[in-house]
Design a protein around this motif. Sequence first.
Motif: not given
Length: 126
Positions: A22, A84-85, A104-105
Amino acid sequence: MVRDTAHRLAEYLSRRIGDGLRTVVIAADGGYELEYIRDDLSERYTERTLTAAVTDLQVETSFSSPSSDSSPAGERRAVVYYYENAFVLRFPFSEAEQIIISIGTGVGTDLLRFIEDCRRIVDRSG
């Protein structure tokens, strides 16, 4: 020197995890320099939101810690945040500089599963 390291890290992560990368940010003395931001995020995040995010991460946990001799866990090598993301990882570079990456997860699925299993146990106890 920190710029070269951040650049090499961005190249490595781009090859290794592709779109899972990211951002790669150099943070120093309350400011930051963006080494990499994924295209879809550059369209969504303003300079103001990026500045706020980096500032929050820098203030939240200092890297200065007791020597590894006095800490049973040893020297702090990185700080990992789970959102969360995204996972956000902070690495110290020098006394005044750090490199912050977000991934990213989906990239860290083993870590994500482990954290979520622990969180479910904690949530049931509370």
